[in-house]
Write a protein that holds these residues in place. Structure first.
Motif, PDB file in Angstrom:
ATOM      1  N   HIS A 184      13.437  57.219  78.289  1.00  0.00           N
ATOM      2  CA  HIS A 184      12.986  58.608  78.066  1.00  0.00           C
ATOM      3  C   HIS A 184      13.173  58.973  76.595  1.00  0.00           C
ATOM      4  N   HIS A 220      11.052  60.955  72.983  1.00  0.00           N
ATOM      5  CA  HIS A 220       9.929  61.711  72.400  1.00  0.00           C
ATOM      6  C   HIS A 220       9.859  61.330  70.909  1.00  0.00           C
ATOM      7  N   LYS A 241       6.872  59.457  74.814  1.00  0.00           N
ATOM      8  CA  LYS A 241       6.025  60.506  75.382  1.00  0.00           C
ATOM      9  C   LYS A 241       5.128  61.147  74.330  1.00  0.00           C
ATOM     10  N   HIS A 282      10.645  66.208  83.910  1.00  0.00           N
ATOM     11  CA  HIS A 282      11.795  66.861  83.267  1.00  0.00           C
ATOM     12  C   HIS A 282      12.289  67.891  84.282  1.00  0.00           C
ATOM     13  N   HIS A 313      17.056  64.595  83.273  1.00  0.00           N
ATOM     14  CA  HIS A 313      17.904  65.734  82.864  1.00  0.00           C
ATOM     15  C   HIS A 313      18.943  66.010  83.948  1.00  0.00           C
ATOM     16  N   ASP A 353      16.525  60.609  75.362  1.00  0.00           N
ATOM     17  CA  ASP A 353      15.757  61.854  75.171  1.00  0.00           C
ATOM     18  C   ASP A 353      15.529  62.134  73.686  1.00  0.00           C
TER      19      ASP A 353
HETATM   20 ZN    ZN Z   1      12.707  64.915  77.269  1.00  0.00          ZN
END
Ligand code: ZN
Length: 407
Positions: A77, A79, A146, A247, A269, A320
């Motif tokens: 996960h 970004h 992502k 999420h 999360h 994340d």
């Molecule tokens: Zn995220």
């Protein structure tokens, strides 16, 4: 075919259950071990001298000094395709400003959207590859990335095309995910359900056509998308043939339940997940992904990983990495800290960053050192694997192998 070794310890992470708690005694540790690699696949793992004796003419790739080896890590996960950064958000949050105040001063996700939209493709590709290389240096060779800072057809496709291009510039495996449902962009004229419908009809068919991603994500939260509209969206995305990840439960509970109901590969999360939903997750095949980097970035509580594992959930740990809430990017540090606060065993943390995270990405060909698995592994210059988490990320990986080749 070649034999790599000898290693002081080979921590295989093989023969462990996919779900639930683990004790360190369950870890298979081969002392003075070696790995036989054929092409990009692990052919055999075992005692180095025995492997050598079995095949006296085998080419040997020697390991100098005391090193241990384990499967390369998986960050399921991130970004990490984004323009700009948001140190002012961090400072304002720590100075007691609210989410709304930060957004009004030009921060928040919308600020990253503007920076990403304005960035050139070259610039986005360059910084993305730099972040990938940072992760490879940590021993991470499979990385989910992502979209979600474009938020319209043109810019979401731009992001996903850049992620696809980055795959040509790295030996690591990139797993792209379409997160057009990160937030309704300020310049979209219409309601949340209308924006979600726009993603279904305008963005996802093009994503499919260009083979840019086969996973769809959504941020279900008071400040983003509401549970019912999200569920409808996810079912439609599934109908289009996409795998689902969510999420979920970051600040308010309820959405992990939706992830399970739509058969999501993972619910990520879960900081706010209530006990009843922990049970619900534990009885499902949806991976519960802890994101300690977001807890550290925001000063919020950690995902209840202990309770999830005790209940029998499949628990992964991911970074994340993003410019707003989780700017650190060091998964090893984050997972080590999660372990101290959640009282996780070394086995649980290592499983959460290897085969359990790989399962969340539908990549069951990796994350364990055993016959038939992809030959991605990482070594550390130590004589005992416990040093990795003990050093909380300050111990650098010594060597990283992808497909059996030293990177
Ligand atoms: Zn995220």
């Amino acid at each position: 075919m070649k034999l790599i070794g000898p290693f002081k310890q080979v921590v295989t992470l093989a023969n462990l259950p996919l779900r639930g708690k683990l004790s360190d005694e369950q870890l298979e540790i081969i002392v003075d071990g070696g790995i036989v690699v054929d092409q990009n696949i692990i052919q055999k793992v075992g005692n180095f001298e025995i492997l050598k004796a079995e095949n006296p003419s085998i080419e040997i790739e020697p390991i100098e000094g005391e090193q241990i080896v384990l499967p390369a890590f998986v960050d399921s996960h991130t970004h990490i395709c984004f323009g700009g950064n948001r140190p002012n958000d961090f400072a304002m949050r720590n100075a007691g400003k609210t989410y709304l105040e930060i957004a009004e001063s030009g921060g928040g996700i919308w600020s990253s959207v503007q920076h990403t939209r304005n960035a050139s493709e070259e610039e986005l590709l360059k910084t993305l590859v730099e972040r990938i290389n940072f992760l490879i240096d940590l021993g991470i060779t499979t990385i989910e990335v992502k979209s979600g800072y474009g938020l319209d057809v043109e810019n979401e496709l731009k992001m996903l095309r850049i992620i696809k291009k980055a795959q040509n510039e790295t030996k690591a495996t990139l797993v792209p995910t379409c997160l057009s449902a990160h937030l309704k962009p300020r310049d979209f004229e219409g309601s949340n359900p209308e924006y979600l419908e726009y993603i279904i009809t305008e963005i996802l068919p093009k994503v499919k056509e260009e083979e840019l991603a086969n996973r769809v994500d959504i941020f279900i939260e008071k400040s983003a998308f509401q549970p019912e509209e999200s569920k409808e969206f996810l079912l439609k995305a599934k109908e289009l043939g996409f795998e689902i990840t969510v999420h979920a439960d970051q600040f308010t509970p309820g959405s992990s339940r939706i992830a399970v109901e739509v058969g999501a590969k993972s619910a990520d999360h879960l900081e706010a997940t209530i006990d009843e939903d922990i049970q619900f997750l534990a009885e499902s095949d949806t991976v519960a992904t802890a994101l300690p980097g977001a807890s550290l970035g925001l000063g919020e509580k950690f995902t209840p990983a202990r309770k999830l594992l005790d209940a029998g959930a499949i628990v992964a740990i991911a970074s994340d990495w993003n410019p707003g809430s989780a700017p650190m990017g060091n998964l090893i540090t984050q997972a080590s800290i999660l372990a101290t606060f959640q009282k996780l065993t070394t086995a649980e943390v290592l499983a959460g960053m290897t085969f359990r995270a790989a399962y969340a990405l539908n990549l069951e060909d990796r994350g364990q050192l055993e016959t038939g698995k992809k030959a991605d592994f990482v070594t550390f210059k130590i004589n005992n694997f416990q040093n990795i988490l003990y050093n909380q990320g300050s111990l650098k990986a010594e060597k990283v192998y992808i497909d059996g080749n030293l990177i």
